[in-house]
Design a protein around this motif. Structure first.
Motif, mmCIF file in Angstrom:
data_model
loop_
_atom_site.group_PDB
_atom_site.id
_atom_site.type_symbol
_atom_site.label_atom_id
_atom_site.label_comp_id
_atom_site.label_asym_id
_atom_site.label_seq_id
_atom_site.Cartn_x
_atom_site.Cartn_y
_atom_site.Cartn_z
ATOM 1 N N ALA A 243 0.840 -1.205 0.000
ATOM 2 C CA ALA A 243 0.000 0.000 0.000
ATOM 3 C C ALA A 243 0.873 1.252 0.000
ATOM 4 O O ALA A 243 0.585 2.218 -0.721
ATOM 5 C CB ALA A 243 -0.928 -0.005 1.205
ATOM 6 N N LEU A 244 1.942 1.235 0.790
ATOM 7 C CA LEU A 244 2.849 2.382 0.822
ATOM 8 C C LEU A 244 3.554 2.553 -0.518
ATOM 9 O O LEU A 244 3.719 3.682 -0.994
ATOM 10 C CB LEU A 244 3.876 2.223 1.945
ATOM 11 C CG LEU A 244 3.352 2.400 3.361
ATOM 12 C CD1 LEU A 244 4.449 2.090 4.371
ATOM 13 C CD2 LEU A 244 2.805 3.799 3.589
ATOM 14 N N ASN A 245 3.945 1.439 -1.132
ATOM 15 C CA ASN A 245 4.579 1.517 -2.452
ATOM 16 C C ASN A 245 3.622 2.093 -3.485
ATOM 17 O O ASN A 245 4.025 2.887 -4.341
ATOM 18 C CB ASN A 245 5.067 0.134 -2.894
ATOM 19 C CG ASN A 245 6.411 -0.200 -2.310
ATOM 20 O OD1 ASN A 245 7.294 0.643 -2.237
ATOM 21 N ND2 ASN A 245 6.571 -1.440 -1.879
ATOM 22 N N ALA A 246 2.353 1.728 -3.405
ATOM 23 C CA ALA A 246 1.352 2.252 -4.333
ATOM 24 C C ALA A 246 1.162 3.750 -4.127
ATOM 25 O O ALA A 246 1.064 4.515 -5.096
ATOM 26 C CB ALA A 246 0.029 1.518 -4.149
ATOM 27 N N LYS A 247 1.111 4.182 -2.859
ATOM 28 C CA LYS A 247 0.983 5.617 -2.571
ATOM 29 C C LYS A 247 2.199 6.375 -3.091
ATOM 30 O O LYS A 247 2.076 7.469 -3.648
ATOM 31 C CB LYS A 247 0.846 5.860 -1.067
ATOM 32 C CG LYS A 247 -0.523 5.633 -0.521
ATOM 33 C CD LYS A 247 -0.563 6.044 0.942
ATOM 34 C CE LYS A 247 -1.945 5.870 1.520
ATOM 35 N NZ LYS A 247 -2.010 6.342 2.906
ATOM 36 N N HIS A 248 3.381 5.791 -2.886
ATOM 37 C CA HIS A 248 4.626 6.419 -3.335
ATOM 38 C C HIS A 248 4.604 6.589 -4.851
ATOM 39 O O HIS A 248 4.934 7.660 -5.369
ATOM 40 C CB HIS A 248 5.809 5.551 -2.888
ATOM 41 C CG HIS A 248 7.137 6.183 -3.063
ATOM 42 N ND1 HIS A 248 7.867 6.050 -4.210
ATOM 43 C CD2 HIS A 248 7.877 6.955 -2.221
ATOM 44 C CE1 HIS A 248 9.004 6.712 -4.075
ATOM 45 N NE2 HIS A 248 9.035 7.271 -2.872
ATOM 46 N N GLY B 187 1.945 6.688 -6.764
ATOM 47 C CA GLY B 187 0.902 7.661 -7.092
ATOM 48 C C GLY B 187 1.388 9.090 -6.929
ATOM 49 O O GLY B 187 1.105 9.962 -7.764
ATOM 50 N N LEU B 188 2.123 9.327 -5.854
ATOM 51 C CA LEU B 188 2.677 10.665 -5.638
ATOM 52 C C LEU B 188 3.698 11.001 -6.717
ATOM 53 O O LEU B 188 3.761 12.135 -7.189
ATOM 54 C CB LEU B 188 3.318 10.767 -4.246
ATOM 55 C CG LEU B 188 2.337 10.845 -3.090
ATOM 56 C CD1 LEU B 188 3.066 10.649 -1.763
ATOM 57 C CD2 LEU B 188 1.594 12.167 -3.087
ATOM 58 N N ARG C 14 1.789 12.068 -9.702
ATOM 59 C CA ARG C 14 1.219 13.418 -9.530
ATOM 60 C C ARG C 14 2.298 14.492 -9.669
ATOM 61 O O ARG C 14 2.056 15.558 -10.251
ATOM 62 C CB ARG C 14 0.536 13.543 -8.174
ATOM 63 C CG ARG C 14 -0.767 12.783 -8.095
ATOM 64 C CD ARG C 14 -1.452 12.933 -6.774
ATOM 65 N NE ARG C 14 -1.833 14.326 -6.521
ATOM 66 C CZ ARG C 14 -2.211 14.789 -5.338
ATOM 67 N NH1 ARG C 14 -2.284 13.988 -4.297
ATOM 68 N NH2 ARG C 14 -2.539 16.061 -5.186
ATOM 69 N N GLN D 58 5.373 14.551 1.209
ATOM 70 C CA GLN D 58 4.577 13.343 1.460
ATOM 71 C C GLN D 58 5.307 12.108 0.945
ATOM 72 O O GLN D 58 5.355 11.069 1.614
ATOM 73 C CB GLN D 58 3.216 13.448 0.770
ATOM 74 C CG GLN D 58 2.273 14.435 1.384
ATOM 75 C CD GLN D 58 0.994 14.577 0.560
ATOM 76 O OE1 GLN D 58 0.691 13.750 -0.288
ATOM 77 N NE2 GLN D 58 0.250 15.646 0.806
ATOM 78 N N LYS D 59 5.891 12.230 -0.239
ATOM 79 C CA LYS D 59 6.618 11.115 -0.840
ATOM 80 C C LYS D 59 7.813 10.726 0.031
ATOM 81 O O LYS D 59 8.066 9.535 0.246
ATOM 82 C CB LYS D 59 7.079 11.512 -2.249
ATOM 83 C CG LYS D 59 7.706 10.405 -3.028
ATOM 84 C CD LYS D 59 8.059 10.889 -4.427
ATOM 85 C CE LYS D 59 9.010 9.950 -5.082
ATOM 86 N NZ LYS D 59 9.511 10.435 -6.348
ATOM 87 N N ILE E 174 6.686 8.762 3.112
ATOM 88 C CA ILE E 174 6.359 7.380 2.773
ATOM 89 C C ILE E 174 7.637 6.563 2.577
ATOM 90 O O ILE E 174 7.756 5.441 3.045
ATOM 91 C CB ILE E 174 5.453 7.314 1.530
ATOM 92 C CG1 ILE E 174 4.077 7.882 1.883
ATOM 93 C CG2 ILE E 174 5.328 5.892 0.999
ATOM 94 C CD1 ILE E 174 3.152 8.069 0.705
#
Length: 51
Positions: free
Chosen positions: A8-13, A15-16, A19, A40-41, A44
């Protein structure tokens, strides 16, 4: 850290990262937004590395 949390953290990373790349492509990137996204990145990444 369990693998689902790490995933999940890798996916957020990722995604950021997307962006940030999209914002940089704009004619007039919002520097304040870029700074927030990068912060934020980094948070994470620190969580993933266990810092």
């Amino acid at each position: 850290m369990d693998s689902s949390h790490s995933a999940a953290l890798n996916a957020k990373h990722a995604g950021l990262d997307a962006r940030i790349a999209a914002e940089r492509q704009r004619p007039s990137p919002d520097e304040a937004l870029l700074a927030r996204l990068k912060k934020q990145k980094l948070k994470i990444k620190e969580m993933l590395l266990g810092i």
